[in-house]
Design a protein around this motif. Structure first.
Motif: not given
Length: 109
Positions: A1-9, A59-67, A73-81, A86-88
């Motif tokens: 959620m932080l990858g979407c909600a932070l103002e920078d992303y 696919s869940a790990f690949g989608l943010p990398v492709i985006l 999306i920015k790479w910081g958001a990708c890292g957060l996702v 991993a946690v989920i």
């Protein structure tokens, strides 16, 4: 959620990963209902469920990398996702390891 909600992303495309979180346990539930022989070490239905589940998790790990690669999306958001993934998925795996054994302390009863 932080990858979407932070103002920078500020881009909500990474929320599509939630679909993968929701459908990842479905092949296991279907295989558990379809196979009644719990003593067998392997069955074709269970192996197919493992295959589909692995595809969903990859696919869940690949989608943010492709985006991030195509600059949606920015790479910081990708890292957060990816950290959230991993946690989920470790939480889902832990749930199945604890409650999927079929002993006296189980949700199956």
């Amino acid at each position: 959620m932080l990858g979407c909600a932070l103002e920078d992303y500020g881009v909500y495309w990474p929320l599509f990963v939630l679909i993968f979180h929701a459908i990842s346990p479905i092949p296991h539930f279907i295989a558990k209902r379809a196979t009644y022989d719990s003593d067998a070490t392997s069955s074709a239905c269970r192996e197919l469920a493992y295959f589909f589940t692995t595809g969903i998790v990859v696919s869940a790990f690949g989608l943010p990398v492709i985006l991030a690669r195509v600059s949606v999306i920015k790479w910081g958001a990708c890292g957060l996702v990816l950290a959230g993934n991993a946690v989920i998925f470790l939480t889902i795996q832990g749930f199945f390891l604890i409650f999927g054994r079929g002993d006296d302390f189980s949700w199956e009863q």
